[in-house]
Design a protein around this motif. Sequence first.
Motif, PDB file in Angstrom:
ATOM      1  N   ILE A 244       0.839  -1.204   0.000  1.00 25.64           N
ATOM      2  CA  ILE A 244       0.000   0.000   0.000  1.00 25.64           C
ATOM      3  C   ILE A 244       0.874   1.255   0.000  1.00 25.64           C
ATOM      4  CG2 ILE A 244      -1.652   1.329   1.372  1.00 25.64           C
ATOM      5  CD1 ILE A 244      -2.818  -1.389   2.282  1.00 25.64           C
ATOM      6  N   ALA A 245       1.958   1.242   0.776  1.00 28.26           N
ATOM      7  CA  ALA A 245       2.864   2.398   0.817  1.00 28.26           C
ATOM      8  C   ALA A 245       3.465   2.661  -0.564  1.00 28.26           C
ATOM      9  CB  ALA A 245       3.963   2.164   1.848  1.00 28.26           C
ATOM     10  N   VAL A 246       3.870   1.607  -1.242  1.00 28.20           N
ATOM     11  CA  VAL A 246       4.416   1.770  -2.588  1.00 28.20           C
ATOM     12  C   VAL A 246       3.342   2.300  -3.531  1.00 28.20           C
ATOM     13  CG1 VAL A 246       5.322   0.516  -4.596  1.00 28.20           C
ATOM     14  CG2 VAL A 246       6.239   0.061  -2.301  1.00 28.20           C
ATOM     15  N   GLY A 247       2.109   1.824  -3.367  1.00 31.15           N
ATOM     16  CA  GLY A 247       1.011   2.325  -4.195  1.00 31.15           C
ATOM     17  C   GLY A 247       0.789   3.821  -4.007  1.00 31.15           C
ATOM     18  N   PHE A 248       0.842   4.282  -2.762  1.00 27.70           N
ATOM     19  CA  PHE A 248       0.673   5.720  -2.510  1.00 27.70           C
ATOM     20  C   PHE A 248       1.841   6.526  -3.082  1.00 27.70           C
ATOM     21  CE2 PHE A 248      -2.586   4.683   0.740  1.00 27.70           C
ATOM     22  CZ  PHE A 248      -3.535   5.627   0.361  1.00 27.70           C
ATOM     23  N   SER A 249       3.039   5.938  -3.074  1.00 29.94           N
ATOM     24  CA  SER A 249       4.171   6.655  -3.669  1.00 29.94           C
ATOM     25  C   SER A 249       3.970   6.834  -5.167  1.00 29.94           C
ATOM     26  CB  SER A 249       5.475   5.901  -3.384  1.00 29.94           C
ATOM     27  OG  SER A 249       5.584   4.728  -4.175  1.00 29.94           O
TER      28      SER A 249
END
Length: 319
Positions: A244-249
Amino acid sequence: MKIGVIVPAYEAEPTIGACLDGLLAAGFSVGDITVVDDGSRDRTAQIVRGRGIQPICQPNQGAARARNAGAEASQGEILFFVDSDVVVHADVRTRLERFFSDHPDHAGLFGSYDDAPPAPPRVSRLRNLLHHHVHQRAAGAASTFWTGCGALRRHDFDRAGGFRTEEQMIEDVGLGLRLARLGRPVMLVPDLLCTHLKSWGWRDFAKTDYRHRAQPWTRMMRDPANGDLAHALNAGARGKAAVIAVGFSLLSLPLAVVAPWAGIALGLLALAALVGLEWRFLELVRHRLGQADAALAVAMLWVHYLAAGAGYARVRLFG
Protein backbone atom coordinates in the motif's frame (compact mmCIF):
# COMPACT_ATOMS: atom_id res chain seq x y z
CA MET A 1 18.98 -42.76 9.30
CA LYS A 2 19.59 -42.69 5.56
CA ILE A 3 19.54 -39.15 4.14
CA GLY A 4 19.43 -38.86 0.36
CA VAL A 5 20.40 -35.50 -1.14
CA ILE A 6 18.61 -34.37 -4.32
CA VAL A 7 20.14 -31.56 -6.38
CA PRO A 8 18.36 -30.44 -9.58
CA ALA A 9 20.74 -28.64 -11.91
CA TYR A 10 20.17 -26.63 -15.07
CA GLU A 11 23.18 -24.93 -16.61
CA ALA A 12 24.72 -24.77 -13.16
CA GLU A 13 28.37 -24.73 -14.27
CA PRO A 14 29.30 -21.65 -12.18
CA THR A 15 27.98 -23.07 -8.88
CA ILE A 16 27.47 -26.86 -8.97
CA GLY A 17 31.06 -27.65 -7.99
CA ALA A 18 30.90 -25.50 -4.86
CA CYS A 19 27.45 -26.93 -4.05
CA LEU A 20 28.71 -30.52 -4.17
CA ASP A 21 31.93 -29.68 -2.30
CA GLY A 22 29.80 -28.19 0.47
CA LEU A 23 27.69 -31.33 0.74
CA LEU A 24 30.77 -33.56 0.88
CA ALA A 25 32.33 -31.31 3.53
CA ALA A 26 29.12 -31.60 5.57
CA GLY A 27 29.58 -35.37 5.78
CA PHE A 28 27.48 -36.66 2.89
CA SER A 29 29.07 -39.33 0.76
CA VAL A 30 29.09 -39.53 -3.02
CA GLY A 31 26.51 -42.30 -2.78
CA ASP A 32 24.15 -40.08 -0.79
CA ILE A 33 23.91 -37.43 -3.52
CA THR A 34 21.63 -37.60 -6.56
CA VAL A 35 22.11 -34.87 -9.16
CA VAL A 36 19.52 -34.51 -11.92
CA ASP A 37 20.91 -32.59 -14.89
CA ASP A 38 17.81 -31.02 -16.44
CA GLY A 39 19.03 -30.65 -20.01
CA SER A 40 22.06 -28.46 -19.35
CA ARG A 41 24.07 -27.34 -22.38
CA ASP A 42 27.13 -26.30 -20.38
CA ARG A 43 29.65 -28.33 -18.35
CA THR A 44 27.31 -29.14 -15.46
CA ALA A 45 27.35 -32.91 -16.06
CA GLN A 46 31.13 -33.02 -16.48
CA ILE A 47 31.69 -31.16 -13.21
CA VAL A 48 29.33 -33.53 -11.38
CA ARG A 49 31.15 -36.56 -12.78
CA GLY A 50 34.42 -34.97 -11.71
CA ARG A 51 33.18 -35.20 -8.10
CA GLY A 52 32.60 -38.94 -8.56
CA ILE A 53 28.82 -38.64 -8.97
CA GLN A 54 27.01 -40.00 -12.03
CA PRO A 55 24.20 -37.52 -12.80
CA ILE A 56 20.76 -38.45 -14.05
CA CYS A 57 20.53 -36.64 -17.39
CA GLN A 58 17.11 -35.79 -18.79
CA PRO A 59 15.72 -33.34 -21.36
CA ASN A 60 14.86 -29.94 -19.93
CA GLN A 61 11.54 -30.41 -18.10
CA GLY A 62 11.80 -28.01 -15.18
CA ALA A 63 12.87 -28.25 -11.56
CA ALA A 64 9.71 -30.00 -10.33
CA ARG A 65 10.21 -33.01 -12.62
CA ALA A 66 13.93 -33.02 -11.87
CA ARG A 67 13.31 -33.15 -8.13
CA ASN A 68 10.70 -35.90 -8.53
CA ALA A 69 13.16 -37.91 -10.65
CA GLY A 70 15.85 -37.43 -8.02
CA ALA A 71 13.52 -38.50 -5.22
CA GLU A 72 12.53 -41.63 -7.14
CA ALA A 73 16.17 -42.58 -7.71
CA SER A 74 17.35 -41.79 -4.17
CA GLN A 75 17.60 -44.51 -1.53
CA GLY A 76 17.07 -42.08 1.33
CA GLU A 77 14.32 -42.41 3.89
CA ILE A 78 14.88 -38.68 4.39
CA LEU A 79 14.92 -36.61 1.19
CA PHE A 80 17.13 -33.52 1.48
CA PHE A 81 16.51 -31.03 -1.34
CA VAL A 82 19.30 -28.59 -2.12
CA ASP A 83 19.46 -26.02 -4.91
CA SER A 84 22.48 -26.15 -7.20
CA ASP A 85 23.41 -22.55 -6.38
CA VAL A 86 23.75 -22.94 -2.61
CA VAL A 87 26.52 -24.22 -0.35
CA VAL A 88 25.26 -25.84 2.84
CA HIS A 89 26.99 -25.12 6.13
CA ALA A 90 29.24 -27.82 7.55
CA ASP A 91 26.82 -28.76 10.38
CA VAL A 92 23.79 -29.37 8.15
CA ARG A 93 23.86 -33.17 8.25
CA THR A 94 24.17 -33.17 12.04
CA ARG A 95 21.24 -30.77 12.35
CA LEU A 96 19.08 -32.89 10.03
CA GLU A 97 19.77 -36.07 11.99
CA ARG A 98 19.04 -34.34 15.29
CA PHE A 99 15.80 -32.80 14.03
CA PHE A 100 14.30 -36.00 12.65
CA SER A 101 15.34 -37.89 15.78
CA ASP A 102 13.84 -35.25 18.10
CA HIS A 103 10.66 -34.61 16.02
CA PRO A 104 9.22 -37.98 14.98
CA ASP A 105 5.83 -36.33 14.44
CA HIS A 106 7.12 -33.84 11.83
CA ALA A 107 7.14 -34.33 8.08
CA GLY A 108 10.23 -32.19 7.70
CA LEU A 109 11.99 -28.88 7.99
CA PHE A 110 13.64 -26.20 5.92
CA GLY A 111 16.24 -23.57 6.67
CA SER A 112 17.51 -20.21 5.51
CA TYR A 113 20.17 -18.45 3.52
CA ASP A 114 22.90 -17.09 5.75
CA ASP A 115 23.66 -13.38 6.12
CA ALA A 116 26.87 -13.40 4.06
CA PRO A 117 25.79 -13.63 0.40
CA PRO A 118 28.95 -13.31 -1.72
CA ALA A 119 27.55 -12.69 -5.18
CA PRO A 120 27.88 -9.29 -6.84
CA PRO A 121 26.35 -6.93 -7.92
CA ARG A 122 25.21 -5.00 -4.85
CA VAL A 123 21.52 -5.58 -5.55
CA SER A 124 22.19 -9.33 -5.55
CA ARG A 125 23.55 -9.24 -2.00
CA LEU A 126 20.57 -7.14 -0.92
CA ARG A 127 18.01 -9.51 -2.46
CA ASN A 128 19.67 -12.52 -0.85
CA LEU A 129 19.79 -10.73 2.50
CA LEU A 130 16.07 -9.99 2.24
CA HIS A 131 15.35 -13.71 1.80
CA HIS A 132 17.53 -14.44 4.84
CA HIS A 133 15.72 -11.79 6.88
CA VAL A 134 12.25 -13.12 6.01
CA HIS A 135 13.14 -16.70 6.95
CA GLN A 136 14.92 -15.71 10.14
CA ARG A 137 11.84 -13.84 11.36
CA ALA A 138 9.45 -16.65 10.46
CA ALA A 139 11.01 -19.44 12.52
CA GLY A 140 8.70 -22.17 13.78
CA ALA A 141 5.67 -23.96 12.37
CA ALA A 142 5.15 -23.37 8.65
CA SER A 143 2.46 -24.12 6.10
CA THR A 144 5.00 -24.08 3.29
CA PHE A 145 8.23 -25.78 2.25
CA TRP A 146 11.47 -24.60 0.64
CA THR A 147 13.70 -26.66 -1.61
CA GLY A 148 16.71 -24.35 -1.34
CA CYS A 149 17.68 -26.26 1.80
CA GLY A 150 14.87 -28.46 3.10
CA ALA A 151 14.21 -32.09 3.98
CA LEU A 152 11.14 -34.32 4.17
CA ARG A 153 10.41 -37.87 5.24
CA ARG A 154 9.96 -39.96 2.11
CA HIS A 155 6.57 -41.34 3.15
CA ASP A 156 5.24 -37.80 3.65
CA PHE A 157 6.67 -36.69 0.31
CA ASP A 158 4.99 -39.63 -1.42
CA ARG A 159 1.71 -39.19 0.45
CA ALA A 160 1.51 -35.54 -0.63
CA GLY A 161 2.13 -36.50 -4.26
CA GLY A 162 5.60 -35.03 -4.67
CA PHE A 163 6.10 -31.84 -6.64
CA ARG A 164 3.38 -30.82 -9.09
CA THR A 165 4.79 -29.83 -12.44
CA GLU A 166 2.11 -27.19 -13.05
CA GLU A 167 3.43 -25.25 -10.04
CA GLN A 168 6.77 -24.28 -11.58
CA MET A 169 8.96 -21.96 -9.47
CA ILE A 170 6.85 -22.45 -6.32
CA GLU A 171 6.26 -26.19 -6.51
CA ASP A 172 7.82 -26.42 -3.04
CA VAL A 173 5.20 -24.02 -1.63
CA GLY A 174 2.44 -26.14 -3.14
CA LEU A 175 3.89 -29.27 -1.57
CA GLY A 176 4.07 -27.55 1.81
CA LEU A 177 0.43 -26.51 1.57
CA ARG A 178 -0.65 -30.07 0.78
CA LEU A 179 1.33 -31.38 3.75
CA ALA A 180 -0.37 -28.79 5.97
CA ARG A 181 -3.80 -29.87 4.72
CA LEU A 182 -2.84 -33.46 5.56
CA GLY A 183 -1.95 -32.39 9.10
CA ARG A 184 1.75 -33.15 8.65
CA PRO A 185 3.76 -30.35 10.28
CA VAL A 186 6.81 -28.73 8.74
CA MET A 187 9.13 -26.44 10.70
CA LEU A 188 11.27 -23.51 9.60
CA VAL A 189 14.56 -23.92 11.46
CA PRO A 190 16.66 -20.75 10.97
CA ASP A 191 19.89 -22.42 12.14
CA LEU A 192 19.81 -24.78 9.15
CA LEU A 193 21.89 -22.50 6.96
CA CYS A 194 23.32 -22.31 3.47
CA THR A 195 25.12 -19.68 1.42
CA HIS A 196 23.33 -18.49 -1.72
CA LEU A 197 25.63 -18.05 -4.73
CA LYS A 198 23.06 -16.72 -7.18
CA SER A 199 23.77 -13.36 -8.78
CA TRP A 200 20.62 -11.25 -9.17
CA GLY A 201 20.14 -8.24 -11.41
CA TRP A 202 17.39 -5.64 -11.05
CA ARG A 203 15.43 -7.10 -13.97
CA ASP A 204 15.94 -10.69 -12.76
CA PHE A 205 14.49 -10.25 -9.31
CA ALA A 206 11.68 -7.90 -10.42
CA LYS A 207 10.56 -10.38 -13.08
CA THR A 208 10.79 -13.30 -10.65
CA ASP A 209 8.84 -11.49 -7.91
CA TYR A 210 6.13 -10.40 -10.36
CA ARG A 211 5.67 -13.45 -12.56
CA HIS A 212 6.94 -16.43 -10.61
CA ARG A 213 6.06 -15.50 -7.02
CA ALA A 214 3.30 -12.93 -6.67
CA GLN A 215 1.05 -14.36 -9.37
CA PRO A 216 1.14 -18.06 -8.40
CA TRP A 217 0.94 -17.17 -4.70
CA THR A 218 -2.17 -15.11 -5.38
CA ARG A 219 -3.73 -18.06 -7.19
CA MET A 220 -2.93 -20.25 -4.18
CA MET A 221 -4.54 -17.71 -1.84
CA ARG A 222 -7.67 -17.71 -4.01
CA ASP A 223 -7.91 -21.52 -4.03
CA PRO A 224 -10.63 -22.48 -1.49
CA ALA A 225 -8.86 -25.77 -0.83
CA ASN A 226 -6.02 -23.89 0.89
CA GLY A 227 -8.27 -21.91 3.24
CA ASP A 228 -6.20 -19.48 5.29
CA LEU A 229 -3.00 -21.49 4.93
CA ALA A 230 -1.76 -19.67 1.82
CA HIS A 231 -2.40 -16.29 3.43
CA ALA A 232 0.18 -17.15 6.08
CA LEU A 233 2.98 -17.45 3.53
CA ASN A 234 4.25 -14.02 2.50
CA ALA A 235 1.00 -12.08 2.82
CA GLY A 236 1.14 -10.82 6.38
CA ALA A 237 -0.02 -7.41 7.55
CA ARG A 238 3.43 -5.85 7.23
CA GLY A 239 3.81 -6.99 3.62
CA LYS A 240 0.35 -5.74 2.69
CA ALA A 241 1.05 -2.37 4.32
CA ALA A 242 4.33 -2.10 2.38
CA VAL A 243 2.50 -2.74 -0.92
CA ILE A 244 0.00 0.00 0.00
CA ALA A 245 2.86 2.40 0.82
CA VAL A 246 4.42 1.77 -2.59
CA GLY A 247 1.01 2.32 -4.20
CA PHE A 248 0.67 5.72 -2.51
CA SER A 249 4.17 6.65 -3.67
CA LEU A 250 3.02 6.02 -7.24
CA LEU A 251 -0.11 8.09 -6.70
CA SER A 252 2.08 10.98 -5.57
CA LEU A 253 3.49 11.36 -9.09
CA PRO A 254 0.29 12.45 -10.89
CA LEU A 255 -0.73 14.41 -7.80
CA ALA A 256 2.54 16.35 -7.98
CA VAL A 257 1.60 17.53 -11.48
CA VAL A 258 -1.53 19.33 -10.30
CA ALA A 259 -0.49 20.03 -6.68
CA PRO A 260 3.31 19.88 -6.40
CA TRP A 261 3.64 20.29 -2.64
CA ALA A 262 0.88 17.80 -1.89
CA GLY A 263 2.43 15.29 -4.27
CA ILE A 264 5.88 15.68 -2.73
CA ALA A 265 4.44 15.35 0.79
CA LEU A 266 2.52 12.20 -0.12
CA GLY A 267 5.58 10.69 -1.77
CA LEU A 268 7.79 11.39 1.23
CA LEU A 269 5.20 10.05 3.67
CA ALA A 270 4.83 6.86 1.61
CA LEU A 271 8.60 6.39 1.48
CA ALA A 272 8.86 7.01 5.24
CA ALA A 273 6.17 4.40 5.83
CA LEU A 274 8.07 1.84 3.74
CA VAL A 275 11.28 2.56 5.68
CA GLY A 276 9.44 2.26 8.99
CA LEU A 277 7.86 -1.05 8.02
CA GLU A 278 11.20 -2.51 6.94
CA TRP A 279 13.39 -0.89 9.57
CA ARG A 280 14.75 -4.18 10.93
CA PHE A 281 15.83 -5.32 7.50
CA LEU A 282 17.45 -1.97 6.73
CA GLU A 283 19.34 -2.15 10.03
CA LEU A 284 20.58 -5.62 9.05
CA VAL A 285 21.81 -4.25 5.73
CA ARG A 286 23.50 -1.29 7.41
CA HIS A 287 25.21 -3.59 9.88
CA ARG A 288 26.36 -6.11 7.27
CA LEU A 289 27.07 -3.92 4.23
CA GLY A 290 27.11 -0.27 5.29
CA GLN A 291 25.04 2.90 5.03
CA ALA A 292 25.21 3.23 1.24
CA ASP A 293 23.80 -0.24 0.73
CA ALA A 294 21.06 0.46 3.29
CA ALA A 295 19.99 3.43 1.16
CA LEU A 296 20.05 1.26 -1.97
CA ALA A 297 18.01 -1.34 -0.09
CA VAL A 298 15.10 1.12 0.11
CA ALA A 299 14.99 1.20 -3.69
CA MET A 300 15.24 -2.59 -3.83
CA LEU A 301 12.33 -2.92 -1.39
CA TRP A 302 10.28 -0.47 -3.46
CA VAL A 303 10.79 -2.59 -6.58
CA HIS A 304 10.11 -5.79 -4.62
CA TYR A 305 6.76 -4.60 -3.27
CA LEU A 306 5.80 -2.95 -6.56
CA ALA A 307 6.30 -6.31 -8.31
CA ALA A 308 4.33 -8.08 -5.56
CA GLY A 309 1.42 -5.65 -5.80
CA ALA A 310 1.39 -5.70 -9.59
CA GLY A 311 1.42 -9.50 -9.66
CA TYR A 312 -1.46 -9.65 -7.18
CA ALA A 313 -3.47 -7.11 -9.19
CA ARG A 314 -2.79 -8.99 -12.44
CA VAL A 315 -4.32 -12.20 -11.10
CA ARG A 316 -7.25 -10.46 -9.37
CA LEU A 317 -8.19 -8.55 -12.53
CA PHE A 318 -7.44 -11.08 -15.26
CA GLY A 319 -7.19 -14.44 -13.51
